[in-house]
Scaffold this active site. Structure first.
Site, mmCIF file in Angstrom:
data_model
loop_
_atom_site.group_PDB
_atom_site.id
_atom_site.type_symbol
_atom_site.label_atom_id
_atom_site.label_comp_id
_atom_site.label_asym_id
_atom_site.label_seq_id
_atom_site.Cartn_x
_atom_site.Cartn_y
_atom_site.Cartn_z
ATOM 1 N N GLU A 150 0.810 -1.211 0.000
ATOM 2 C CA GLU A 150 0.000 0.000 0.000
ATOM 3 C C GLU A 150 0.846 1.264 0.000
ATOM 4 O OE1 GLU A 150 -2.506 0.378 3.513
ATOM 5 O OE2 GLU A 150 -1.020 -0.664 4.696
ATOM 6 N N HIS A 152 0.733 4.564 1.536
ATOM 7 C CA HIS A 152 0.064 4.973 2.773
ATOM 8 C C HIS A 152 0.788 6.179 3.347
ATOM 9 C CE1 HIS A 152 -1.218 4.701 6.976
ATOM 10 N NE2 HIS A 152 -2.075 3.756 6.672
ATOM 11 N N ASP A 182 -4.089 3.795 -0.297
ATOM 12 C CA ASP A 182 -4.831 4.069 0.935
ATOM 13 C C ASP A 182 -5.249 5.535 0.853
ATOM 14 O OD1 ASP A 182 -4.792 3.232 4.275
ATOM 15 O OD2 ASP A 182 -4.963 5.338 3.674
ATOM 16 N N GLU A 267 -12.278 1.506 5.090
ATOM 17 C CA GLU A 267 -11.346 1.247 6.174
ATOM 18 C C GLU A 267 -11.461 2.378 7.190
ATOM 19 O OE1 GLU A 267 -6.928 -0.617 6.240
ATOM 20 O OE2 GLU A 267 -6.976 1.544 5.975
#
Lengths: 301, 134
Positions: A150, A152, A182, A267
């Site tokens: 990811e 992030h 993300d 998420e």
């Protein structure tokens, strides 16, 4: 009908999970939002990880069948600094990844997010990651799984970490490795809570990214061809369906214009107050689908 | 099921023979959002009513095993699952007096995906908890 697929990560419910929520409750909460995909933490939801019992496997398949949820992404970790004095060898790291790929496949997942150890505050992955992955590309291909590290916060899109992953895709020509985005990277207003942690001035000093690294959503278009999965990170959506941290209108617009047609997996990472995540996820699912519909109707620029 | 918070009510108890207690235990859920191999835990500092019991001295009990800090740091096979509790075992001759105490736990978790200099992440929680039996 829009082209995006909507799922939910069970990570959204952490702390509730195992205290006020069972695995079946999580399936129920997710399915009731209208989402069709479930994302899990491998070493989390899989009881007895890395070798779940046959009873647990039966339960898993029973739930997948009953709630009609498609397993999407399986989150995994490579514990690079395995002890205080020793790092995993390439062989050990590759073996951990292989084990997780097989388990993810067994449970029906199509994506696996590995979290590699890092060597810097800009989250440069330990250089061994390439060997871990390269040794597993054939296995991932056989199993029909895409490995997706990811991007992030605090790592933005225009960064050597992202470019390193893209270079790997270009060099190997693989279709079994891609980027996970993300959406926390688009956060443009400060957080008040980070999971179970109330953010104080000290935390802000050490982790400036908690205030948002504000990646311009338009930059998604530059890398969309490599993106295989989106974790729709968020923290707080108010009663008017306004997200207080993530600018979803330009984010959704960029995602749609890029032609991305994969998963958006909710998420939640806001305040860990019991049961709060359940309704927050519902709000985000409504918000995202509303914005996609507005884009499709030509009213979201 | 576990309680939502890190420090559990049940399991806060004296240990060792009645009348000659050697210490106390604090039951906790895993101080992490995912299951964890034990070597990724780097001990637990416990504070009761202001008295600090440093992480170097405390042990972790999980299932039928007890680990000192040195053993925990090298245990790369055994894991702590998300739905399991563990207990922090603390030496304190005589144990704790029955009644309500202020209990703090600072769990030290190692994340390989955090920068090396800050990779031991402190997870702190505090609450009032009750010792029932002397």
């Amino acid at each position: 009908m829009g082209s995006l697929q909507y799922g939910v990560s069970v990570y959204s419910y952490v702390n509730d999970y195992g205290s006020v929520m069972t695995l079946e409750d999580a399936f129920d909460h997710i399915a009731d939002t209208g989402a069709t995909g479930i994302e899990i933490l491998g070493e989390g939801q899989v009881e007895g990880y890395p070798e779940p019992s046959s009873a647990w496997l039966d339960r898993w398949f029973g739930l997948v069948d009953r709630y009609k949820l498609q397993p999407t992404n399986f989150c995994a970790w490579v514990d690079t600094r395995v002890t205080l004095t020793r790092n995993l060898t390439v062989e050990e790291g590759a073996a951990e990844l292989a084990r997780d790929l097989r388990l993810a496949h067994r449970l029906g997942f199509k994506f696996l997010r590995p979290k590699f150890g890092v060597t810097s505050h800009e989250l440069d992955p330990d250089p061994q990651w390439q060997a871990y992955v390269e040794r597993n590309l054939d296995l991932a291909h056989q199993l029909g799984i895409v490995i997706c590290p990811e991007i992030h916060a605090p790592t933005p899109i225009r960064h050597r970490v992202t470019q390193g992953y893209i270079d790997f895709i270009e060099r190997t020509g693989t279709t079994n490795f891609g980027l996970m985005i993300d959406t926390g990277i688009f956060q443009d207003r400060p957080l008040t809570h980070w999971g179970s942690h109330q953010i104080n001035d000290e935390a802000r000093k050490h982790m400036a990214f908690l205030n948002g690294i504000k990646v311009p959503p338009e930059q998604f278009l530059d890398i969309a061809q490599y993106v295989v999965f989106i974790q729709a990170k968020f923290h707080d959506i108010d009663d008017s369906l306004e997200d207080l941290n993530i600018p979803w209108r330009p984010v959704m617009s960029a995602i749609k214009r890029s032609g991305y047609s994969g998963w958006l997996s909710s998420e939640y990472e806001g305040l860990r107050s019991p049961w709060r995540a359940i309704d927050q996820v519902r709000r985000q699912q409504v918000l995202l689908r509303k914005l996609e519909a507005e884009f499709d109707a030509g009213v979201l620029a | 099921m576990l309680e939502h918070q890190l420090i559990q009510s049940t399991g806060f108890r004296n240990i060792g023979p009645v009348g000659a207690r050697t210490g106390f235990a604090v039951r906790v859920r895993i101080p992490n959002y995912h299951g964890t191999r034990l070597s990724q835990l780097d001990g637990f500092t416990v504070t009761v009513d202001g008295e600090v019991f440093p992480f170097e001295q405390n042990r972790l009990g999980i299932r039928d095993e007890v680990y000192t800090l040195a053993e925990l740091r090298e245990e790369t096979t055994a894991r702590w699952g998300l739905l399991e509790w563990g207990e922090i075992l603390v030496d304190k001759p005589g144990g704790l007096v029955p009644g309500v105490h202020h209990v703090e736990v600072l769990a030290r978790i190692r994340y390989s995906y955090f920068p090396p200099d800050v990779h031991v992440f402190p997870m702190h929680e505090a609450r009032m908890a009750t010792i029932c039996v002397a």
